[in-house]
Write a protein that holds these residues in place. Structure first.
Motif, mmCIF file in Angstrom:
data_model
loop_
_atom_site.group_PDB
_atom_site.id
_atom_site.type_symbol
_atom_site.label_atom_id
_atom_site.label_comp_id
_atom_site.label_asym_id
_atom_site.label_seq_id
_atom_site.Cartn_x
_atom_site.Cartn_y
_atom_site.Cartn_z
ATOM 1 N N ALA A 109 28.897 59.973 38.692
ATOM 2 C CA ALA A 109 29.031 61.431 38.677
ATOM 3 C C ALA A 109 30.498 61.836 38.641
ATOM 4 O O ALA A 109 30.891 62.756 37.921
ATOM 5 C CB ALA A 109 28.333 62.042 39.895
ATOM 6 N N LEU A 110 31.339 61.132 39.397
ATOM 7 C CA LEU A 110 32.767 61.466 39.447
ATOM 8 C C LEU A 110 33.477 61.143 38.139
ATOM 9 O O LEU A 110 34.472 61.785 37.791
ATOM 10 C CB LEU A 110 33.432 60.735 40.609
ATOM 11 N N GLU A 111 32.991 60.150 37.432
ATOM 12 C CA GLU A 111 33.603 59.749 36.170
ATOM 13 C C GLU A 111 32.970 60.462 34.974
ATOM 14 O O GLU A 111 33.380 60.253 33.844
ATOM 15 C CB GLU A 111 33.486 58.230 36.003
ATOM 16 N N SER A 112 32.006 61.312 35.245
ATOM 17 C CA SER A 112 31.284 62.002 34.176
ATOM 18 C C SER A 112 32.173 63.015 33.462
ATOM 19 O O SER A 112 33.025 63.663 34.077
ATOM 20 C CB SER A 112 30.078 62.732 34.773
ATOM 21 N N PRO A 113 31.963 63.191 32.175
ATOM 22 C CA PRO A 113 32.700 64.230 31.455
ATOM 23 C C PRO A 113 32.151 65.631 31.759
ATOM 24 O O PRO A 113 32.763 66.622 31.411
ATOM 25 C CB PRO A 113 32.480 63.862 29.987
ATOM 26 N N PHE A 114 30.998 65.693 32.440
ATOM 27 C CA PHE A 114 30.379 66.978 32.743
ATOM 28 C C PHE A 114 30.857 67.495 34.090
ATOM 29 O O PHE A 114 30.637 66.871 35.124
ATOM 30 C CB PHE A 114 28.849 66.860 32.740
ATOM 31 N N SER A 115 31.494 68.638 34.067
ATOM 32 C CA SER A 115 32.026 69.197 35.312
ATOM 33 C C SER A 115 30.917 69.509 36.307
ATOM 34 O O SER A 115 31.123 69.422 37.515
ATOM 35 C CB SER A 115 32.858 70.449 35.027
#
Length: 192
Positions: free
Chosen positions: A60-66
C-alpha cells in the motif's frame, strides 16, 4: 456503459467478453496513472525502508495510488503503539515519509497523525516525570526530586504545580545542607 445498454444487441455477447473489456480498461487506466505521477519513493529505497512492516502494508505504501497510501495511515497509526519497538519505529518512519508525499491529502493525514502521536507521547513523558517527582518527594529523596522536576520544567515550564514543588524541594535541600553543616561543625567542636 456497454454492459448496461438498453438494447440487448448493444451489450456484450458473454461475461467473458465483458471481463476482457473490463481488464483492458483497468490496465489502461493504471498505465495512465502510473506514467503521469512520480513514485513516492524509489522502489529500492521503499522496499528497504518499509521492510519491517507487514507485506500488505508495504504494498500500500509503495502503491502509485494515493488512496491506498492514505488508507495505510490508519494501519500505521495502530502500529505506532505496538509492543514491538521495531514495528513501531518502522510505522513512525513510514508516516514521516508520507508527510512528504506529493499527494496533499496523504501528506496532511500523515502529518496530522504524527502530530497527534507526538503530542500524546509528550504528555505521557510529562506525566511519567511528574509521577517520578512525586514519588521522590514522598520518599524524601530531594536530590532526585530536584533533577526530575528540573527536567519536567524544561519540557513544560507551566506543568501543574511543578515549579512550586521545585521551590519546596530546593528549600528542603538547603535545610538538609544547613543541618549537615551544623552537625559537622558540632562534631568538629566536640573533638577539639
Amino acid at each position: 456503459l456497454k454492459a448496461l445498454a438498453r438494447d440487448p444487441d448493444d451489450r456484450f455477447d458473454s461475461a467473458k467478453d465483458f471481463l476482457a473489456a473490463w481488464k483492458k480498461s483497468l490496465a489502461e487506466q493504471i498505465e495512465v496513472i502510473t506514467s503521469s505521477r512520480k513514485s513516492p519513493l524509489p522502489k529500492s529505497k521503499a522496499g528497504a525502508q518499509f521492510a519491517d512492516l507487514p507485506p500488505d502494508l508495504q504494498q500500500a505504501l509503495e502503491s502509485p495510488f494515493s488512496g491506498l497510501r492514505e488508507g495505510a495511515i490508519s494501519d500505521l497509526n495502530g502500529l505506532l503503539y505496538d509492543s514491538d519497538p521495531g514495528l513501531a519505529n518502522a510505522a513512525y518512519t513510514a508516516l514521516r515519509q508520507l508527510g512528504a508525499d506529493e499527494s496533499k491529502s496523504v501528506s496532511e493525514a500523515a502529518t496530522k497523525s504524527l502530530t497527534i502521536y507526538d503530542r500524546a507521547q509528550h504528555k505521557l513523558k510529562l506525566t511519567a516525570l511528574y509521577e517520578q517527582a512525586q514519588m521522590a518527594i514522598q520518599t524524601e529523596d530531594w536530590e532526585d526530586a530536584q533533577v526530575v522536576l528540573e527536567e519536567l520544567l524544561q519540557e513544560d515550564a507551566d506543568y501543574k504545580d511543578a515549579a512550586e514543588n521545585l521551590k519546596g524541594v530546593e528549600t528542603k535541600l538547603k535545610v538538609e545542607q544547613l543541618y549537615a553543616q551544623a552537625e559537622e561543625h558540632l562534631n568538629a567542636e566536640q573533638w577539639q
